[in-house]
Design a protein around this motif. Structure first.
Motif, PDB file in Angstrom:
ATOM      1  N   LEU A 169      47.325  30.156  48.888  1.00 12.47           N
ATOM      2  CA  LEU A 169      46.435  30.251  47.734  1.00 12.47           C
ATOM      3  C   LEU A 169      46.240  28.898  47.068  1.00 12.47           C
ATOM      4  O   LEU A 169      45.113  28.518  46.730  1.00 12.47           O
ATOM      5  CB  LEU A 169      46.986  31.254  46.719  1.00 12.47           C
ATOM      6  CG  LEU A 169      46.817  32.742  47.015  1.00 12.47           C
ATOM      7  CD1 LEU A 169      47.351  33.565  45.853  1.00 12.47           C
ATOM      8  CD2 LEU A 169      45.360  33.107  47.271  1.00 12.47           C
ATOM      9  N   ARG A 221      43.765  26.603  48.599  1.00 11.38           N
ATOM     10  CA  ARG A 221      42.361  26.999  48.494  1.00 11.38           C
ATOM     11  C   ARG A 221      41.724  26.584  47.167  1.00 11.38           C
ATOM     12  O   ARG A 221      40.509  26.668  47.008  1.00 11.38           O
ATOM     13  CB  ARG A 221      42.239  28.526  48.623  1.00 11.38           C
ATOM     14  CG  ARG A 221      42.641  29.078  49.980  1.00 11.38           C
ATOM     15  CD  ARG A 221      42.730  30.608  49.932  1.00 11.38           C
ATOM     16  NE  ARG A 221      43.207  31.140  51.196  1.00 11.38           N
ATOM     17  CZ  ARG A 221      42.431  31.617  52.178  1.00 11.38           C
ATOM     18  NH1 ARG A 221      41.115  31.629  52.008  1.00 11.38           N
ATOM     19  NH2 ARG A 221      42.944  32.083  53.294  1.00 11.38           N
ATOM     20  N   LEU A 222      42.528  26.175  46.203  1.00  6.17           N
ATOM     21  CA  LEU A 222      42.038  25.965  44.848  1.00  6.17           C
ATOM     22  C   LEU A 222      41.696  24.504  44.603  1.00  6.17           C
ATOM     23  O   LEU A 222      42.542  23.621  44.749  1.00  6.17           O
ATOM     24  CB  LEU A 222      43.105  26.427  43.845  1.00  6.17           C
ATOM     25  CG  LEU A 222      42.689  26.450  42.377  1.00  6.17           C
ATOM     26  CD1 LEU A 222      41.507  27.369  42.156  1.00  6.17           C
ATOM     27  CD2 LEU A 222      43.867  26.873  41.511  1.00  6.17           C
ATOM     28  N   ALA A 248      39.315  28.678  36.799  1.00  5.70           N
ATOM     29  CA  ALA A 248      39.789  29.561  37.866  1.00  5.70           C
ATOM     30  C   ALA A 248      40.842  30.508  37.311  1.00  5.70           C
ATOM     31  O   ALA A 248      41.613  30.157  36.411  1.00  5.70           O
ATOM     32  CB  ALA A 248      40.371  28.748  39.017  1.00  5.70           C
ATOM     33  N   VAL A 306      43.842  32.916  39.031  1.00  3.67           N
ATOM     34  CA  VAL A 306      44.552  33.100  40.291  1.00  3.67           C
ATOM     35  C   VAL A 306      45.606  34.186  40.109  1.00  3.67           C
ATOM     36  O   VAL A 306      46.295  34.230  39.078  1.00  3.67           O
ATOM     37  CB  VAL A 306      45.228  31.789  40.747  1.00  3.67           C
ATOM     38  CG1 VAL A 306      45.815  31.952  42.143  1.00  3.67           C
ATOM     39  CG2 VAL A 306      44.240  30.639  40.717  1.00  3.67           C
ATOM     40  N   LEU A 350      36.056  30.577  39.484  1.00  2.00           N
ATOM     41  CA  LEU A 350      36.586  31.212  40.695  1.00  2.00           C
ATOM     42  C   LEU A 350      37.695  32.192  40.355  1.00  2.00           C
ATOM     43  O   LEU A 350      38.629  31.854  39.622  1.00  2.00           O
ATOM     44  CB  LEU A 350      37.130  30.144  41.645  1.00  2.00           C
ATOM     45  CG  LEU A 350      37.840  30.657  42.912  1.00  2.00           C
ATOM     46  CD1 LEU A 350      36.838  31.321  43.859  1.00  2.00           C
ATOM     47  CD2 LEU A 350      38.555  29.503  43.632  1.00  2.00           C
ATOM     48  N   LEU A 379      40.520  33.941  42.397  1.00  2.00           N
ATOM     49  CA  LEU A 379      41.203  33.828  43.679  1.00  2.00           C
ATOM     50  C   LEU A 379      42.440  34.709  43.639  1.00  2.00           C
ATOM     51  O   LEU A 379      43.311  34.519  42.787  1.00  2.00           O
ATOM     52  CB  LEU A 379      41.590  32.359  43.924  1.00  2.00           C
ATOM     53  CG  LEU A 379      42.461  32.038  45.130  1.00  2.00           C
ATOM     54  CD1 LEU A 379      41.733  32.347  46.432  1.00  2.00           C
ATOM     55  CD2 LEU A 379      42.877  30.558  45.096  1.00  2.00           C
ATOM     56  N   SER A 411      45.287  37.566  45.981  1.00  2.00           N
ATOM     57  CA  SER A 411      45.773  38.175  47.213  1.00  2.00           C
ATOM     58  C   SER A 411      46.368  39.538  46.914  1.00  2.00           C
ATOM     59  O   SER A 411      46.929  39.772  45.835  1.00  2.00           O
ATOM     60  CB  SER A 411      46.833  37.290  47.891  1.00  2.00           C
ATOM     61  OG  SER A 411      47.966  37.123  47.041  1.00  2.00           O
ATOM     62  N   GLU A 449      34.160  36.455  49.088  1.00  2.00           N
ATOM     63  CA  GLU A 449      34.620  36.200  50.451  1.00  2.00           C
ATOM     64  C   GLU A 449      36.001  36.807  50.608  1.00  2.00           C
ATOM     65  O   GLU A 449      36.894  36.576  49.787  1.00  2.00           O
ATOM     66  CB  GLU A 449      34.675  34.694  50.736  1.00  2.00           C
ATOM     67  CG  GLU A 449      33.313  34.020  50.718  1.00  2.00           C
ATOM     68  CD  GLU A 449      33.396  32.541  51.090  1.00  2.00           C
ATOM     69  OE1 GLU A 449      34.482  32.107  51.553  1.00  2.00           O
ATOM     70  OE2 GLU A 449      32.385  31.846  50.920  1.00  2.00           O
ATOM     71  N   GLU A 463      38.173  35.473  47.483  1.00  2.00           N
ATOM     72  CA  GLU A 463      37.629  34.390  46.672  1.00  2.00           C
ATOM     73  C   GLU A 463      36.293  34.868  46.115  1.00  2.00           C
ATOM     74  O   GLU A 463      35.337  35.074  46.865  1.00  2.00           O
ATOM     75  CB  GLU A 463      37.433  33.126  47.503  1.00  2.00           C
ATOM     76  CG  GLU A 463      38.738  32.580  48.097  1.00  2.00           C
ATOM     77  CD  GLU A 463      38.538  31.304  48.903  1.00  2.00           C
ATOM     78  OE1 GLU A 463      37.934  30.360  48.353  1.00  2.00           O
ATOM     79  OE2 GLU A 463      38.967  31.288  50.070  1.00  2.00           O
ATOM     80  N   ARG A 482      33.269  34.210  43.265  1.00  2.00           N
ATOM     81  CA  ARG A 482      32.682  33.156  42.435  1.00  2.00           C
ATOM     82  C   ARG A 482      31.801  33.798  41.343  1.00  2.00           C
ATOM     83  O   ARG A 482      31.002  34.680  41.624  1.00  2.00           O
ATOM     84  CB  ARG A 482      31.843  32.229  43.301  1.00  2.00           C
ATOM     85  CG  ARG A 482      31.244  31.034  42.583  1.00  2.00           C
ATOM     86  CD  ARG A 482      32.305  30.063  42.127  1.00  2.00           C
ATOM     87  NE  ARG A 482      33.021  29.408  43.204  1.00  2.00           N
ATOM     88  CZ  ARG A 482      33.947  28.461  43.004  1.00  2.00           C
ATOM     89  NH1 ARG A 482      34.252  28.070  41.773  1.00  2.00           N
ATOM     90  NH2 ARG A 482      34.561  27.920  44.046  1.00  2.00           N
TER      91      ARG A 482
END
Length: 247
Positions: free
Chosen positions: A10, A13-14, A88, A90, A117, A119, A121, A176, A244, A246
């Motif tokens: 993760l 990806r940021l 973001a 997360v 974003l 983000l 899991s 995504e 992910e 946006r």
């Protein structure tokens, strides 16, 4: 064992500008927090939150005051932040615990800046995570009726179409989704079993039924791990879904 490999994924990806801001939800004991703070520029404001105060207090103790981490208790369904303040948001393996995932997702979008974003899991189905399934089945084998069902919860939010629907309905413009397979960190079977049983909310459910079973089941899980994955230290495959979205 479980979280470090995905925390690394993760964090990688940021991308956030040097004076940006990041909100972490469900920070737990701070494994992803550490990866984020180590990877992001020093000027990035990182706010780490958890619904459970004891969890983020534990995480706080692992960081120095100079490391620029703000700590707060926060409910993902009612975030105590203004609109449009973070670049973001997360979250590692926390969204599946939100009682109202649609509301939580709308709250997350509310606090994000335009083009921000989200983000996160979540675990794939328990059938795709053999170590968790093995533990769940071993625990259940000790109860003729009403076995503990906690392990069904972390692995309940894996339908990718449903995840995409919830995220899109919250107003995110692009989504995504990727299935990511990792190996657990090398671990002794006994240590893994202790974490999977006694260091887990399932321990409460077991104790409510029969406290004497806790060490018995822990030993049984360790034995089952050795039988399936070999002698210590072992590594087991894991499968998660990374999203992910946006703004």
């Amino acid at each position: 064992m479980f979280f470090q490999p995905y925390a690394e994924d993760l964090a990688a990806r940021l991308e956030v500008k040097e004076d940006g801001s990041v909100l972490e939800l469900a920070c737990g004991t701070g494994i992803l927090t550490r990866m984020l703070r180590s990877r992001l520029s020093a000027g990035v404001k990182l706010t780490a939150t958890d619904l459970n105060e004891e969890m983020f207090q534990n995480a706080m103790g692992k960081f120095g005051k100079e490391e620029n981490v703000q700590w707060s208790q926060a409910d993902a369904c009612s975030l105590p932040f203004s609109n449009n303040v973070f670049d973001a948001v997360v979250c590692q393996f926390g969204i599946m615990f939100a009682p109202d995932k649609a509301l939580a997702t709308r709250e997350i979008r509310r606090v994000l800046k335009p083009d921000g974003l989200f983000l996160f899991s979540v675990w794939d189905a328990i059938g795709q995570n053999e170590l968790a399934l093995l533990t769940h089945e071993t625990i259940a084998s000790y109860f003729d009726k009403d076995p503990p069902t906690f392990y069904e919860v972390p692995f309940s939010y894996y339908d990718r179409d449903e995840i995409k629907r919830v995220v899109k309905n919250a107003g995110f413009q692009s989504v995504e989704i990727q299935v990511v397979t990792k190996l657990t960190g090398p671990t002794r079977a006994e240590d893994a079993a202790a974490g999977l049983v006694e260091g887990n909310p399932v321990a409460t459910a077991i104790a409510e039924r029969d406290t004497r079973l806790l060490p018995v089941i822990t030993n049984a899980v360790a034995k089952a791990i050795k039988n399936r994955f070999g002698e210590s230290p072992f590594r087991a495959p894991m499968r998660a879904i990374v999203v992910e979205a946006r703004n």
